[in-house]
Every structure is written in structure tokens, then in C-alpha cells.
Design an enzyme around this catalytic site. Structure first.
Site, PDB file in Angstrom:
ATOM      1  N   GLU A 140       2.531  -6.856   3.863  1.00 34.33           N
ATOM      2  CA  GLU A 140       2.344  -5.503   3.342  1.00 34.33           C
ATOM      3  C   GLU A 140       3.285  -4.521   4.027  1.00 34.33           C
ATOM      4  O   GLU A 140       3.860  -3.629   3.378  1.00 34.33           O
ATOM      5  CB  GLU A 140       0.896  -5.042   3.525  1.00 34.33           C
ATOM      6  CG  GLU A 140       0.637  -3.657   2.933  1.00 34.33           C
ATOM      7  CD  GLU A 140      -0.760  -3.134   3.182  1.00 34.33           C
ATOM      8  OE1 GLU A 140      -0.922  -1.902   3.249  1.00 34.33           O
ATOM      9  OE2 GLU A 140      -1.701  -3.958   3.309  1.00 34.33           O
ATOM     10  N   CYS A 209      -7.836   1.111   2.967  1.00 26.80           N
ATOM     11  CA  CYS A 209      -8.521   1.007   1.682  1.00 26.80           C
ATOM     12  C   CYS A 209     -10.035   1.031   1.862  1.00 26.80           C
ATOM     13  O   CYS A 209     -10.566   0.707   2.928  1.00 26.80           O
ATOM     14  CB  CYS A 209      -8.072  -0.240   0.930  1.00 26.80           C
ATOM     15  SG  CYS A 209      -8.898  -1.756   1.389  1.00 26.80           S
TER      16      CYS A 209
END
Length: 323
Positions: A140, A209
Site C-alpha cells: 500500500e 480505514c
């Protein structure tokens, strides 16, 4: 030796299981897996996937058996087959490579990761240098740093990094974060950056998140007083590793990460009265059930579900497949 009665044969030591909720698959992981499945259905096998679609060996094995081929670069895939980009996201150069080779490109990047990519590009376009809070070499992070030319995005991994980082010019600064970090650790890094750079711009809402935050909150509520806390997940899964750290910090006497019940050392259960259990966002619920089944074969379970949030988020698969 006298023969045991049926009741005596059935007697098992009792153990309390504190089961964290939410746990396991998040909406981004479900979307990514479904994307590969739908691509296989639409185009047939083989379908190529850049990097593991999610960080879980069981998921990767199942999709491989269905015809998914996992590669680390676009160049490893033939031009006449579709290529799916994993949930972790990819640098712009990888997308450009697929476009240049005229490949069918399907992007399964988690929408929350895409949000961070968009933030980073907007900051750079506005003339800001971007500081990315994250872990080096995580896919990521590689994907996010690849949203801008080299040197435009600088990596910050620790509070000490935030204090020591050298900024090459006096351009305004902004920060973004990897989505799967420890909420508490990231807060400390952000605080250090703001102390040093009071005018630094940041997201209106934290980049970590909802699923990562929710799972950490559930572990914080479940871990105190447990003799052992087990997180089901892959060692390459950042959010799973963070859950182990969270359990330790929250008061578990011992916490560990295991991929599945077969990898667990069951001798560790001897003498334990309370165990905590959770799963990373890329771990199927079936692995949790397998662990509980194995535990129940030798123990009488008193399961207490510790629920701190309910999730109803759903992400649609890419438009190419949804149309």
C-alpha cells in the site's frame, strides 16, 4: 484402572473465549475477492493478479485453484489476458504499463486506499510536499508513493522519524497515512508532525480505514484480563500485526498471530482460563470457526462476544464488471 463413565469421558476443562466483533473480512477485502471471482467468470481462466489480492494464504490458494495467477509486475502477465490490481493499490507506473501493453485492466484497489491516492495527488498538484505515515515496503505504501514523481512523497514511519526528517525545501507540507496502521501509534506521529510543522495540512477525516479502527477498538475491549489473545491472520497483513500489538497494549498477558488452527501450538492452552480471539481484515471467518472447533474438541467453551461496532459498509465491484 476403573472404566470411566460416559459423563466422565465427556468432561472437558472449561475455557472462556472473548470473541472480538467486528473481526475478519472488511468491505474492501470482500470487494477485491469478488472482483477476481467475477473476472474469472467473465473472461475465463487464467486471470492475472498483480500482487496477492489480499494478504491471506487461504484466499490466495482458493483463487489460484480457480485460475488466478499472482504476479509481482505487469510485465509477468501476457497481454491477451486481464490483469487485476490488488486491494492494496499500485503505483501509477503499473497502471501505465498495463495501458501501454493494451491489457484489460481491472482495478480492485480498496476505495479507501484510492481516497488516500487522490489526496496525495491533489496535495502535490497544489505545490505541497507530502509526508506519508506508513511502513516501508508495504504494497500500500509503495502504491501511494507511486502516485507522484520520486521525492514528492516522503515516508515517515515513527515519531522519531517525524522529529528528524529533513525537508529539502520550504514548500508547504501535507500528510496522509497508510490505512492499516495502529490508531494510537499514528496519533503520536501526527502529533509530532504538527508540533514541528504547525501549518502542515492533513485529511479532514483520518485515513486509517473504519475497519482497521473498528477491529482495534474491539480488541481493546476484549483483551484486558485474557491469558492469551490470538489473532487469525497472515504475518504479511499489516492490520493483523497491528491487532496483536493492540491486544498486548490493552492488557493481554500474551498475544500472538497465527495463520490458522493447524499452525497453532495447542500446548499453549494448558492452564489457561480465558482466551481472546479476533481476525485480521483479510482473514476468512471460516478460519475463526476452524479455530473454535479445534478448541472445542478438548475444552468446554464459554463464548462471550465483545461487540463494539456493527458494520454495514458494502463496496461495489469495478464498473467494468458491474455493468
Amino acid at each position: 484402572m476403573p472404566t470411566k463413565t460416559p459423563a466422565e469421558k465427556r468432561a472437558k476443562p472449561r475455557i472462556t473465549v472473548r470473541l472480538s466483533s467486528p473481526r475478519g473480512f472488511c468491505a474492501g477485502v470482500e470487494r477485491a475477492i469478488k472482483t477476481v471471482e467475477e473476472t474469472l467468470s467473465l473472461y475465463g481462466a487464467p486471470v492475472y493478479v498483480r500482487h496477492e489480492i489480499v494478504h491471506n494464504a487461504h484466499v490466495v490458494a482458493r483463487l489460484s485453484a480457480m485460475g488466478a495467477v499472482f504476479v509481482e509486475s505487469v510485465a509477468e502477465a501476457p497481454t491477451d489476458r486481464p490483469i487485476v490490481f490488488s486491494a492494496h493499490g499500485a503505483p501509477q507506473s503499473a497502471h501505465a504499463d498495463a495501458a501501454q501493453r493494451k491489457m484489460v485492466k481491472i482495478d480492485a484497489t480498496c476505495p479507501l486506499v484510492l481516497k488516500v491516492h487522490t489526496q496525495a495527488r491533489r496535495h502535490v498538484a497544489a505545490g505541497r510536499r507530502v509526508l506519508l505515515i506508513g511502513h516501508a515496503n508495504h504494497p500500500e505504501v509503495i502504491g501511494t508513493m507511486g502516485q507522484a514523481p520520486d521525492g514528492e512523497i516522503l515516508l515517515v514511519q515513527t515519531i522519531q522519524d517525524a522529529k528528524d526528517i529533513t525537508i529539502p525545501d520550504d514548500r508547504p507540507l501535507a500528510y496522509v497515512t497508510q490505512t492499516t496502521l495502529s490508531v494510537d501509534d499514528t496519533a503520536g506521529i501526527i502529533s509530532a508532525l504538527k508540533n514541528r510543522f504547525p501549518d502542515i495540512a492533513g485529511p479532514a477525516k483520518e485515513d486509517i480505514c473504519y475497519a482497521t479502527s473498528n477491529r482495534q477498538d474491539a480488541v481493546k475491549a476484549s483483551a484486558p484480563g485474557t491469558d492469551l489473545f490470538v489473532v487469525i491472520g497472515s504475518p504479511t497483513s499489516s492490520n493483523s500485526v497491528r491487532l496483536v500489538e493492540t491486544a498486548k497494549a490493552a492488557g493481554a498477558k500474551h498475544a500472538m498471530l497465527v495463520e490458522d488452527a493447524e499452525q497453532f501450538d495447542w500446548d499453549m492452552i494448558d492452564g489457561i482460563s480465558t482466551i481472546g480471539l479476533s481476525a485480521g481484515a483479510s482473514a476468512p471467518e471460516s478460519l475463526v470457526e476452524d479455530f473454535l472447533t479445534a478448541l472445542a474438541s478438548e475444552h468446554t467453551l464459554d463464548i462471550k462476544t465483545i461487540e463494539t461496532a456493527r458494520e454495514n459498509v458494502v463496496f461495489n465491484t469495478p464498473l467494468r464488471l458491474a455493468s
